[in-house]
Motif scaffolding. Structure first.
Motif, short mmCIF file in Angstrom:
data_model
loop_
_atom_site.label_atom_id
_atom_site.label_comp_id
_atom_site.label_asym_id
_atom_site.label_seq_id
_atom_site.Cartn_x
_atom_site.Cartn_y
_atom_site.Cartn_z
N LEU A 172 -42.14 -21.19 -0.35
CA LEU A 172 -41.23 -21.56 -1.06
C LEU A 172 -40.83 -23.33 -0.31
O LEU A 172 -40.04 -24.15 -1.01
CB LEU A 172 -40.04 -20.79 -1.32
CG LEU A 172 -40.01 -19.59 -3.27
CD1 LEU A 172 -39.13 -19.08 -3.17
CD2 LEU A 172 -40.50 -20.56 -4.07
N HIS A 173 -41.11 -22.60 1.16
CA HIS A 173 -40.65 -23.67 1.86
C HIS A 173 -40.95 -24.68 2.05
O HIS A 173 -41.08 -25.82 1.79
CB HIS A 173 -40.65 -23.24 3.22
CG HIS A 173 -40.01 -23.66 4.80
ND1 HIS A 173 -38.77 -24.24 4.85
CD2 HIS A 173 -40.82 -24.57 4.72
CE1 HIS A 173 -38.60 -24.92 6.04
NE2 HIS A 173 -40.01 -26.12 6.18
N LEU A 174 -43.01 -24.67 1.66
CA LEU A 174 -43.64 -25.67 1.75
C LEU A 174 -43.28 -26.36 0.53
O LEU A 174 -44.12 -27.79 0.85
CB LEU A 174 -45.17 -24.63 1.71
CG LEU A 174 -45.44 -24.56 3.03
CD1 LEU A 174 -47.20 -23.28 3.63
CD2 LEU A 174 -45.58 -25.42 4.12
N ARG A 175 -43.11 -25.88 -0.52
CA ARG A 175 -42.64 -26.57 -1.81
C ARG A 175 -41.42 -27.14 -1.94
O ARG A 175 -40.71 -27.64 -2.54
CB ARG A 175 -43.31 -25.68 -3.02
CG ARG A 175 -44.73 -25.46 -3.05
CD ARG A 175 -45.00 -24.34 -3.60
NE ARG A 175 -45.85 -23.93 -4.07
CZ ARG A 175 -47.26 -23.31 -3.72
NH1 ARG A 175 -46.49 -22.87 -2.16
NH2 ARG A 175 -48.67 -23.60 -3.45
N GLN A 176 -40.35 -27.16 -0.77
CA GLN A 176 -39.64 -27.96 -0.38
C GLN A 176 -37.99 -26.75 -1.37
O GLN A 176 -37.28 -27.46 -1.91
CB GLN A 176 -39.28 -29.28 -0.41
CG GLN A 176 -39.34 -29.34 1.18
CD GLN A 176 -40.28 -31.46 0.71
OE1 GLN A 176 -39.87 -31.80 -0.73
NE2 GLN A 176 -40.93 -31.61 1.79
N ALA A 177 -38.56 -25.74 -1.57
CA ALA A 177 -37.53 -25.09 -3.16
C ALA A 177 -36.60 -24.04 -1.52
O ALA A 177 -35.03 -24.02 -2.76
CB ALA A 177 -38.00 -23.59 -3.26
N VAL A 178 -36.97 -23.80 -0.72
CA VAL A 178 -35.78 -23.24 0.16
C VAL A 178 -36.15 -24.09 1.45
O VAL A 178 -37.03 -24.23 1.57
CB VAL A 178 -35.97 -21.71 0.03
CG1 VAL A 178 -35.77 -21.39 -1.40
CG2 VAL A 178 -36.99 -21.44 1.09
N THR A 179 -34.62 -23.85 2.35
CA THR A 179 -35.07 -23.79 3.42
C THR A 179 -35.52 -22.95 4.59
O THR A 179 -34.02 -21.32 4.26
CB THR A 179 -33.82 -24.69 4.30
OG1 THR A 179 -33.89 -25.58 3.32
CG2 THR A 179 -33.45 -25.66 5.49
N VAL A 180 -35.89 -22.61 5.27
CA VAL A 180 -36.26 -21.07 6.20
C VAL A 180 -35.59 -21.79 7.51
O VAL A 180 -35.70 -22.84 8.72
CB VAL A 180 -37.75 -21.23 6.24
CG1 VAL A 180 -37.90 -19.66 7.35
CG2 VAL A 180 -38.51 -20.89 5.18
N ASN A 181 -34.57 -20.18 7.69
CA ASN A 181 -34.46 -20.52 9.22
C ASN A 181 -35.11 -19.58 10.39
O ASN A 181 -35.47 -18.83 9.56
CB ASN A 181 -32.67 -20.26 8.82
CG ASN A 181 -31.30 -21.19 7.94
OD1 ASN A 181 -31.96 -22.35 8.18
ND2 ASN A 181 -31.03 -20.19 7.43
#
Lengths: 236, 197
Positions: free
Chosen positions: A107-116
């Protein structure tokens, strides 16, 4: 002079790229034949190459099961997993959740979420590692500390994680090997501090030490197949 | 959380000791498969909703898209876990074919699923036929012996057996000298033990 060096560097870069491409074509050919599996993720070819090798790897699978904090950037329909009271089955943008790494990465790679950065790499842990890495309880923080750190560093773009991992591993590696070679029975408390990777190292070192001892003293070569031995004991 | 059951399955395998098998968890395995079917239903309904909405409603389309993506990823993840579970067990079973030949003891056999039993049977049959074609036992010890005979103690009643050089009465507790190649299979099956002189 300057132009020459520049050209040389250019040529180097080109040959490196050629090499990478060639090996990628070979890998993709193998994948077509069904001999290997290329895990369809990662933007550059290098991460792809690393991933497919571990497709059946139990530890790799479990390492990707670790939870990482993430914030949704997009609304998502049809998933009611985070808040069961919400009967809309919808996640609003801005909601904070803990996702398993395998889901968070995609999801991060598809910019749906931001991982912390997960809490096991927080300031306190870093300070403890700086102080005395050998006695930090990493297992409690994350049993796949190194694997997770290695996977998450490129996502969050935190360059200091690699350094932390290196320092922690270097110090602890020495400690683990010394304990495994010298003491044949260590306190169970020590083992409970180690991550999965380190436990494996410890066992490998210990088995090599026993193998050496056996070689020096001698003894029976043949033994009952280990599969059978254990089972009998369990029944008795 | 999605993918939870699948990782439980993998964890169960990881917790068993290396080289040992635990019983095939049919129950959990089929639960994961069911979960996959559930994901597929969600995925299909979201995809058809996206088609109905048409291209104008961009925001809700995006939301549907990511929802569908999450279900898709969950299916892929579950598949990986199931594959890894089966694959790693198969590796152990393959190894059994080398250490204990032909017949599986009951306590191991009951831990295998039916396809796994077939797999073991076929694998060890293939091994046996290859070895008989070569006329060479590939499962014997790799280190050349100093003495062709070794001293062994019989642990369980075996009875009269025709060995390569003699007919021996392998009674319980008997101590005798046997050819290494003869003794080896009995030792690995746990019927004898080697006595070091």
């Amino acid at each position: 002079m300057y132009g020459g060096r520049e050209r040389e560097r250019e040529r180097e870069r080109e040959s490196e790229l050629n090499f990478t491409l060639r090996s990628i074509f070979r890998l993709e050919r193998l994948a077509q034949l069904g001999l290997i599996y290329i895990y369809p993720t990662g933007e550059d070819y290098k991460t792809r190459y690393l991933m497919m090798a571990n497709y059946f790897d139990i530890d790799d699978i479990l390492a990707e099961d670790e939870l990482v904090p993430a914030i949704f950037r997009e609304a998502t329909n049809g998933v009611g997993l985070f808040d069961s009271t919400d009967d809309m089955n919808k996640v609003e943008p801005g909601s904070k959740v803990e996702l398993p790494f395998w889901l968070a990465r995609e999801l991060h790679l598809r910019q749906a979420v931001t991982v912390n950065v997960p809490p096991c790499f927080n300031k306190r842990t870093r300070e403890e590692i700086d102080a005395d890495a050998a006695h930090v309880d990493l297992r409690n923080r994350c049993p796949y500390f190194y694997e997770l750190g290695y996977k998450i560093a490129p996502l969050v773009g935190d360059k200091t994680i690699g350094l932390v991992l290196l320092i922690a591993f270097r110090t602890r590696y020495k400690e683990v090997l010394i304990k495994a070679h010298i003491a044949f029975e260590v306190a169970p408390k020590f083992l409970s501090l180690l991550t999965e990777e380190e436990v494996k190292l410890y066992k490998a070192a210990q088995s090599s030490a026993t193998a050496f001892k056996k070689w020096r003293i001698g003894g029976p070569r043949f033994q009952k197949a280990s599969v059978l031995g254990r089972k009998r004991k369990a029944i008795q | 959380m999605y993918g939870k059951k699948a990782s439980e399955l993998v964890k169960e395998f990881a917790n068993s000791e290396p080289g040992q098998l635990s019983a095939f968890n049919n129950d959990l395995f089929s639960q994961v498969l069911e979960e996959c079917n559930g994901h597929l239903l969600h995925l299909q309904s979201l995809l058809s909703k996206m088609q109905e909405d048409g291209p104008d409603d961009q925001t809700s389309k995006n939301a549907d898209h990511f929802g569908a993506l999450m279900h898709h990823l969950s299916i892929v993840r579950n598949k990986r876990c199931l594959m890894a579970y089966v694959y790693n067990r198969a590796e152990v079973i393959q190894h059994l074919g080398w250490t204990i030949e032909r017949v599986l003891p009951e306590e191991i056999e009951e831990k295998l699923s039916n396809p796994e039993k077939d797999y073991f049977k076929n694998h060890s049959a293939t091994l046996q036929s290859y070895m008989s074609e070569l006329d060479l036992d590939l499962a014997v010890d790799m280190v050349p012996p100093k003495d062709p005979y070794i001293k062994v103690r019989v642990l369980e009643e075996i009875g009269n057996v025709v060995l390569s050089d003699q007919i021996a009465n392998l009674a319980c507790h008997a101590i005798l000298f046997l050819r290494r190649t003869d003794a080896e299979q009995y030792i690995s099956q746990g019927l004898m033990e080697e006595l070091s002189s």
